[in-house]
Scaffold this active site. Structure first.
Site, PDB file in Angstrom:
ATOM      1  N   HIS A   1       0.855  -1.193   0.000  1.00 31.53           N
ATOM      2  CA  HIS A   1       0.000   0.000   0.000  1.00 31.53           C
ATOM      3  C   HIS A   1       0.884   1.234   0.000  1.00 31.53           C
ATOM      4  O   HIS A   1       1.940   1.237   0.627  1.00 31.53           O
ATOM      5  CB  HIS A   1      -0.898   0.008   1.249  1.00 31.53           C
TER       6      HIS A   1
ATOM      7  N   ASP B   1      -7.936  -5.508   0.007  1.00 31.60           N
ATOM      8  CA  ASP B   1      -8.403  -6.404  -1.058  1.00 31.60           C
ATOM      9  C   ASP B   1      -8.026  -7.865  -0.834  1.00 31.60           C
ATOM     10  O   ASP B   1      -8.493  -8.730  -1.561  1.00 31.60           O
ATOM     11  CB  ASP B   1      -7.841  -5.935  -2.412  1.00 31.60           C
TER      12      ASP B   1
END
Ligand code: CMC
Length: 428
Positions: A306, A363
């Protein structure tokens, strides 16, 4: 006293003010930099650039903290209520009972699509990607509804927000039904937001889909955990489009397009494809880790890494726990959950991922949860979009009520040819 930093450019020293956020985050204000020095900053993927001040969402990526309007995300997890969170994100505080009831009624009143919009589905090929349908149809809402609204007028903005948040779920369910050649199921005004979505997805004319409380809670949780994430790619897109004063529908439709990408919301589809491949023997978890580390291979370990989190994404933690809970309640096992756990363990013990601080993101586990609800893979990113919509609306509104907002227009460092003459065709 105002903190400043000094910048030395040649023989000139300028002082730049420092802006300090609520949580002590510090930013050098360079708004006067070009005027004072003739120079711009270079930050290609904006990894070091704050583009706005925002009161909506706080993330501490080093500590793995996420808060909506100051409230830690974990505090919404026991009794997740997407509609409540949506209102709070948009209007800045938790709604009072009558405010929540009014917003819920507005959602119910706006759940149908204009017949003209509904007929547009007849012309969409059954195998059209649901994200393309979603983006196009959100944009087409401007055919039928007032485009120009005043974000300062809370009442009319609440109606616009309800219209979008309600219709997005109808559009999503209709696009799924269209892909299967099934008749559209109209919303049921007696059902709550998430139950109604599942009803429109899965009921058939002679058999109503009955949602269990566990599934309804899990879908609320998925939507709540996706509801905002400050200046991510799709939200920045919404703000960029909105900064040109494009209407709310057009701005959110653009957000859907950005979210579709596999490095952003589309990663939830890639994760399941990756886990399926491992399950079917097409690739082992070790192959997967090896491919992700190989710089000559564009493959990435989807659901990992991320821009902001350099720690475990708090949303992934909650989704992982919810997967366990829901699958146990349904007395179901999903082999993909075991593979995901093993893959996570392998990655978290691999120096490549450790050194780069790559952890599971939102996700990684969301798809397993959506699968448990019967939602097909090609609708995963659509579910992400339904969840993210309140965040986009809140950010669009915040930008529009801020009188200092200007059109978003970055600069560049030109590296093309120096001035050169036009060469007539016969001389080339
Ligand atoms: N697999 C393998 N290597 C990775 C991964 C990954 N998933 N993520 C980052 N890296 C490596 C990257 O190659 C780079 O290595 P090096 O320093 O040797 O060049 C290093 O880690 C730093 O990564 P980065 O590319 O600078 O990170 P970024 O901030 O530009 O990208 C990201 C963030 C999310 C796009 C990226 O981590 C990624 O592609 N992850 C996989 C896709 C994914 O799961 N996306 C969902 C993000 S969360 C929800 C959302 O926003 O939609």
């Amino acid at each position: 006293m105002q903190e400043t930093v000094k910048l030395i450019v040649g023989d000139q020293t300028i002082e730049l003010p420092v802006i300090v956020g609520t949580e002590g985050e510090r930013a050098i204000d360079i708004t006067k930099l070009r005027d004072q020095t003739g120079m711009i900053t270079y930050d290609p993927s904006l990894g070091n650039t704050g583009v706005c001040r925002s009161e909506i969402t706080f993330i501490d990526g080093e500590k793995g903290i996420l808060r909506y309007r100051g409230i830690p995300i974990e505090q919404f997890a026991d009794h997740p209520n997407f509609v409540e969170v949506a209102w709070m994100l948009i209007f800045g505080r938790l709604p009072k009972p009558d405010e929540l009831a009014r917003f819920s009624s507005l959602l119910t009143a706006n759940e149908l699509l204009h017949e003209g919009l509904k007929h547009q589905f007849d012309h969409i090929p059954p195998d059209a990607p649901p994200m393309a349908i979603l983006s196009a149809t959100l944009n087409n809402l401007s055919f039928y509804h007032e485009q120009f609204l005043s974000p300062q007028d809370e009442e009319s903005f609440e109606l616009a927000a309800a219209r979008l948040i309600s219709k997005v779920r109808t559009i999503a369910a209709f696009s799924y039904r269209r892909s299967l050649g099934l008749p559209f199921i109209y919303p049921d005004p007696n059902l709550r937001y998430c139950a109604n979505f599942l009803h429109m997805m899965f009921s058939i004319p002679f058999q109503q889909y009955i949602v269990t409380p566990e599934i309804e809670d899990a879908l609320n949780l998925v939507f709540v955990l996706h509801a905002d994430h400050e200046q991510n790619c799709s939200t920045s897109t919404v703000r960029t489009v909105g900064s040109a004063r494009a209407n709310l529908f057009a701005s959110c439709a653009a957000g859907v397009c950005a979210l579709w990408g596999p490095l952003h919301g589309g990663a939830n589809v890639e994760v399941i494809d990756m886990l399926e491949r491992i399950h079917q023997g097409g690739m082992s978890p070790e192959d997967c880790i090896r491919a992700a580390k190989d710089k000559s291979n564009p493959f990435r370990l989807f659901g990992f890494g991320h821009r902001v989190y350099k720690n475990y994404d708090p949303r992934a933690k909650l989704l992982k726990a919810s997967c366990d809970k829901v699958l146990a309640k349904l007395r179901r096992q999903d082999p993909l959950l075991d593979i995901a756990r093993k893959l996570e363990e392998a990655a978290l013990n691999d120096p490549y991922f450790v050194e780069r601080k790559l952890y599971p993101n939102v996700d990684f586990y969301s798809g397993i949860l959506l699968r448990a609800m019967g939602i097909p893979t090609n609708m995963f990113t659509v579910c992400f979009a339904i969840g993210r919509l309140p965040g986009w609306i809140a950010q669009w509104r915040e930008q529009h009520v801020d009188a200092s907002t200007r059109i978003l227009r970055p600069r560049q460092v030109y590296t093309g040819p120096a001035e050169s003459p036009y060469v007539p065709m016969e001389d080339r």
